[in-house]
Design an enzyme around this catalytic site. Structure first.
Site, PDB file in Angstrom:
ATOM      1  N   GLY A  46     -40.909  18.903  37.126  1.00 47.65           N
ATOM      2  CA  GLY A  46     -42.341  18.680  37.246  1.00 47.65           C
ATOM      3  C   GLY A  46     -43.090  19.678  36.389  1.00 47.65           C
ATOM      4  O   GLY A  46     -42.549  20.737  36.043  1.00 47.65           O
ATOM      5  N   GLN A  51     -50.194  24.697  33.231  1.00 45.58           N
ATOM      6  CA  GLN A  51     -49.044  25.478  32.765  1.00 45.58           C
ATOM      7  C   GLN A  51     -48.960  25.488  31.233  1.00 45.58           C
ATOM      8  O   GLN A  51     -48.311  26.351  30.656  1.00 45.58           O
ATOM      9  CB  GLN A  51     -47.733  24.931  33.348  1.00 45.58           C
ATOM     10  CG  GLN A  51     -47.613  25.161  34.857  1.00 45.58           C
ATOM     11  CD  GLN A  51     -46.300  24.611  35.380  1.00 45.58           C
ATOM     12  OE1 GLN A  51     -46.198  23.422  35.677  1.00 45.58           O
ATOM     13  NE2 GLN A  51     -45.298  25.460  35.476  1.00 45.58           N
ATOM     14  N   CYS A  95     -39.927  27.815  39.256  1.00 43.21           N
ATOM     15  CA  CYS A  95     -41.087  27.349  38.503  1.00 43.21           C
ATOM     16  C   CYS A  95     -40.942  27.804  37.062  1.00 43.21           C
ATOM     17  O   CYS A  95     -40.577  28.948  36.808  1.00 43.21           O
ATOM     18  CB  CYS A  95     -42.352  27.935  39.119  1.00 43.21           C
ATOM     19  SG  CYS A  95     -43.856  27.486  38.233  1.00 43.21           S
ATOM     20  N   LEU A  96     -41.245  26.923  36.114  1.00 42.34           N
ATOM     21  CA  LEU A  96     -41.140  27.277  34.698  1.00 42.34           C
ATOM     22  C   LEU A  96     -42.112  28.404  34.336  1.00 42.34           C
ATOM     23  O   LEU A  96     -41.914  29.093  33.348  1.00 42.34           O
ATOM     24  CB  LEU A  96     -41.429  26.053  33.821  1.00 42.34           C
ATOM     25  CG  LEU A  96     -40.451  24.874  33.970  1.00 42.34           C
ATOM     26  CD1 LEU A  96     -40.892  23.714  33.089  1.00 42.34           C
ATOM     27  CD2 LEU A  96     -39.025  25.286  33.644  1.00 42.34           C
ATOM     28  N   HIS A 137     -45.948  21.278  44.983  1.00 40.39           N
ATOM     29  CA  HIS A 137     -45.840  22.420  44.061  1.00 40.39           C
ATOM     30  C   HIS A 137     -46.747  22.212  42.838  1.00 40.39           C
ATOM     31  O   HIS A 137     -47.487  23.118  42.441  1.00 40.39           O
ATOM     32  CB  HIS A 137     -44.367  22.565  43.646  1.00 40.39           C
ATOM     33  CG  HIS A 137     -44.081  23.635  42.638  1.00 40.39           C
ATOM     34  ND1 HIS A 137     -43.234  24.686  42.907  1.00 40.39           N
ATOM     35  CD2 HIS A 137     -44.497  23.803  41.362  1.00 40.39           C
ATOM     36  CE1 HIS A 137     -43.162  25.467  41.831  1.00 40.39           C
ATOM     37  NE2 HIS A 137     -43.909  24.944  40.881  1.00 40.39           N
ATOM     38  N   GLU A 138     -46.704  20.998  42.266  1.00 46.43           N
ATOM     39  CA  GLU A 138     -47.505  20.743  41.050  1.00 46.43           C
ATOM     40  C   GLU A 138     -48.995  20.692  41.364  1.00 46.43           C
ATOM     41  O   GLU A 138     -49.819  21.184  40.583  1.00 46.43           O
ATOM     42  CB  GLU A 138     -47.055  19.444  40.362  1.00 46.43           C
ATOM     43  CG  GLU A 138     -45.589  19.396  39.928  1.00 46.43           C
ATOM     44  CD  GLU A 138     -45.124  20.610  39.142  1.00 46.43           C
ATOM     45  OE1 GLU A 138     -45.956  21.256  38.486  1.00 46.43           O
ATOM     46  OE2 GLU A 138     -43.919  20.931  39.214  1.00 46.43           O
ATOM     47  N   HIS A 141     -50.509  24.020  41.472  1.00 43.99           N
ATOM     48  CA  HIS A 141     -50.863  24.578  40.150  1.00 43.99           C
ATOM     49  C   HIS A 141     -52.291  24.211  39.775  1.00 43.99           C
ATOM     50  O   HIS A 141     -52.988  24.992  39.124  1.00 43.99           O
ATOM     51  CB  HIS A 141     -49.928  24.031  39.064  1.00 43.99           C
ATOM     52  CG  HIS A 141     -48.634  24.764  38.929  1.00 43.99           C
ATOM     53  ND1 HIS A 141     -48.563  26.092  38.590  1.00 43.99           N
ATOM     54  CD2 HIS A 141     -47.346  24.351  39.069  1.00 43.99           C
ATOM     55  CE1 HIS A 141     -47.282  26.463  38.524  1.00 43.99           C
ATOM     56  NE2 HIS A 141     -46.520  25.429  38.811  1.00 43.99           N
TER      57      HIS A 141
HETATM   58 ZN   LIG Z   1     -44.478  25.439  38.937  1.00 45.37          ZN
END
Ligand SMILES: [Zn+2]
Length: 185
Positions: A46, A51, A95-96, A137-138, A141
């Site tokens: 995701g 991000q 998480c990236l 989670h997304e 963000h």
């Molecule tokens: Zn993330």
């Protein structure tokens, strides 16, 4: 075009609250494609627009895609909103934008979402398990929230210390010439 870099903690842009998308323009469609390219390249399951440094309410998710030759079936959601949530599930998240760290996070086990697709059609989605975790989670963000905000203060401060040390070391490495450079010089 090279892939856009993923912003990493503690980049302040990850803390912004993203704006709703009023119209799906060509720019938004291009951004969605960039997000998919980055997500599949990393790989991740995701990604949220902030991000990549774009504070707009757009996310992409593909929880089925775990190996390079697996079939891709991405969800691209514009202005996603959780309208119903129930149950509890604990998942070990990463998480990236939060390098080298994973931790258990408790979230709702099932969620119902409303969003629109890239053609402006309204969507209503029910998800459970990993997919529900990923949507939550997304969407976090989009509100400037990272999964490390949802773990204990102790675990979070341990991570923040480790990350700051890592960044200091990277800075020091960049500042001093490597042995390779020294040889060439
Ligand atoms: Zn993330």
């Amino acid at each position: 075009m090279p892939l856009r870099p993923v912003l990493q903690f503690p980049d302040r842009r990850l803390r912004e609250v993203s704006k709703p998308i009023e119209a799906v323009t060509d720019e938004i469609r291009a951004l969605a494609q960039d997000m998919l390219d980055v997500m599949y390249d990393e790989p991740g399951i995701g990604l949220a627009a902030p991000q990549l440094g774009f504070p707009v309410r757009l996310i992409v998710v593909d929880v089925g895609w775990t190996e390079e030759d697996a079939e891709k079936s991405p969800r691209v959601l514009v202005n996603p909103e959780i309208v119903d949530a129930e149950g509890k599930i604990t998942w070990n998240e990463g998480c990236l934008s939060v390098p080298d760290f994973q931790a258990d996070v408790e979230r709702a086990e099932r969620v119902r979402l409303r969003a629109t697709d890239l053609d402006g059609n309204p969507l209503e989605i029910e998800a459970s398990g990993l997919e529900a975790v990923c949507f939550q989670h997304e969407i976090d963000h989009l509100d400037g929230v990272l999964f490390i905000d949802r773990i204990s203060r102790l675990k979070r401060s341990m991570y923040v210390r480790k990350r700051m040390k890592q960044l200091r070391e990277e800075r020091d490495d960049a500042a001093s010439p490597t042995s390779e450079d020294a040889r060439q010089g």
